[in-house]
Enzyme design. Structure first.
Site, PDB file in Angstrom:
ATOM      1  N   TYR A 184       2.084   2.548  -9.822  1.00  0.00           N
ATOM      2  CA  TYR A 184       3.186   3.433  -9.426  1.00  0.00           C
ATOM      3  C   TYR A 184       4.402   2.657  -8.913  1.00  0.00           C
ATOM      4  CZ  TYR A 184       2.192   2.386  -4.559  1.00  0.00           C
ATOM      5  OH  TYR A 184       2.035   1.719  -3.372  1.00  0.00           O
TER       6      TYR A 184
ATOM      7  N   SER B   2      -0.850   4.203   0.523  1.00  0.00           N
ATOM      8  CA  SER B   2      -1.550   5.090   1.452  1.00  0.00           C
ATOM      9  C   SER B   2      -0.975   5.048   2.865  1.00  0.00           C
ATOM     10  CB  SER B   2      -3.039   4.719   1.498  1.00  0.00           C
ATOM     11  OG  SER B   2      -3.628   4.873   0.235  1.00  0.00           O
TER      12      SER B   2
ATOM     13  N   ASN C 191     -13.624   5.310  -3.395  1.00  0.00           N
ATOM     14  CA  ASN C 191     -12.269   5.060  -2.882  1.00  0.00           C
ATOM     15  C   ASN C 191     -12.025   5.760  -1.542  1.00  0.00           C
ATOM     16  OD1 ASN C 191     -11.928   7.780  -3.833  1.00  0.00           O
ATOM     17  ND2 ASN C 191      -9.717   7.413  -3.918  1.00  0.00           N
TER      18      ASN C 191
ATOM     19  N   LYS D 108     -13.677  -1.303  -4.768  1.00  0.00           N
ATOM     20  CA  LYS D 108     -14.204   0.044  -5.031  1.00  0.00           C
ATOM     21  C   LYS D 108     -15.665   0.041  -5.484  1.00  0.00           C
ATOM     22  CE  LYS D 108      -9.806   2.296  -6.066  1.00  0.00           C
ATOM     23  NZ  LYS D 108      -9.081   3.212  -6.977  1.00  0.00           N
TER      24      LYS D 108
ATOM     25  N   GLY E 179     -12.923  -0.908 -11.028  1.00  0.00           N
ATOM     26  CA  GLY E 179     -13.334   0.295 -10.306  1.00  0.00           C
ATOM     27  C   GLY E 179     -12.511   1.523 -10.641  1.00  0.00           C
TER      28      GLY E 179
ATOM     29  N   SER F 263       0.777  -1.238   0.000  1.00  0.00           N
ATOM     30  CA  SER F 263       0.000   0.000   0.000  1.00  0.00           C
ATOM     31  C   SER F 263       0.814   1.296   0.000  1.00  0.00           C
ATOM     32  CB  SER F 263      -0.919   0.014   1.221  1.00  0.00           C
ATOM     33  OG  SER F 263      -1.396   1.310   1.493  1.00  0.00           O
TER      34      SER F 263
ATOM     35  N   GLY G  34       1.388   6.480 -11.858  1.00  0.00           N
ATOM     36  CA  GLY G  34       0.275   6.848 -11.003  1.00  0.00           C
ATOM     37  C   GLY G  34       0.626   7.491  -9.679  1.00  0.00           C
TER      38      GLY G  34
END
Length: 243
Positions: free
Chosen positions: A205, A16, A86, A65, A127, A14, A226
């Site tokens: 990414y 995030s 999201n 999503k 999604g 992840s 990304g």
């Protein structure tokens, strides 16, 4: 403690979690935390919410999503129109779904566009592609979707002849092909048909230079990964959680 997190499947990679951990550190928000909630099935979501009543906000990633929508109390009109969520905010004990991928994709794409960029191929129909198509439509860019199992008015990868690829200046990879650890994978295209008129945008990414982008670069195409999109959508999520 103000807790935030990401729900998805197989999300140890992840973006995030690392992004928000650094953000909280930079802002001195020692009372904030961000964690991954790796769900084997979206049916685990209600129990997650019940077991973690102190959650203040969540991000949602592949493959949930779209599947998350029936489990939410309400949707922002844009997320409802797109059919993908999201970002989740908790408002007076209820869950509200948003889509900040729109902001991330739009604001990272627009600086790259040339007046000749009039048509796009959207690779993948999951999604993430929903937000991409919404943005392209809002920008007046004609687009077609490409899928391994094409529906009506969609291309298959076998349909993408040199002549077809020549009609579309923008190619957007909305599939997970090429992401870590399967970095050797890429959408099945005739990359030799691409040239400097093309822009290849990869929502992946990690790695920063995917095989999709590398093959485009070898043909002289413009490329974009990304990473900036993820930063922009994360900041938009943060804004929602603090509104």
């Amino acid at each position: 403690m103000k807790r935030f997190g990401l729900i998805g499947k197989n999300i140890a990679y992840s973006f995030s979690r690392g992004y928000f951990a650094q953000k909280f550190k930079d802002l001195g928000l020692e009372s904030h935390s961000y964690e991954n909630f790796d769900l084997p099935s979206i049916t685990a979501f209600p129990e997650l919410i019940k077991s973690n009543p102190d959650l203040k906000g969540l991000n949602v990633t592949i493959p949930y999503k779209q599947e998350i929508i029936p489990l939410l109390d309400d949707l922002h009109p844009e997320a409802e129109a797109i059919g993908a969520v999201n970002t989740i905010a908790f408002v007076e004990g209820k869950t509200m779904g948003y889509n900040t991928d729109i902001i991330g994709f739009r604001d990272s794409l627009k600086p790259l566009l040339r007046p000749t960029d009039q048509a796009a191929l959207v690779l993948g129909s999951g999604g993430a592609s929903k937000a991409v198509c919404h943005v392209l439509d809002s920008l007046g860019i004609r687009f077609e979707m490409v899928s391994r199992k094409p529906g009506p008015d969609q291309y298959s990868y076998q349909d993408l002849t040199d002549g077809v690829l020549g009609q579309y200046q923008i190619l957007i990879n909305c599939t997970p092909l090429g992401t870590h650890p399967r970095i050797e994978a890429a959408p099945d295209l005739r990359y030799e048909a691409l040239d400097s008129s093309h822009l290849l945008y990869d929502l992946v990414y990690n790695p920063p230079l995917t095989r999709f982008l590398k093959l485009g670069l070898q043909q002289g195409s413009r490329i974009k990964n990304g990473h900036e999109m993820l930063e922009l959508q994360a900041e938009a999520s943060w804004g929602i959680w603090n509104s």
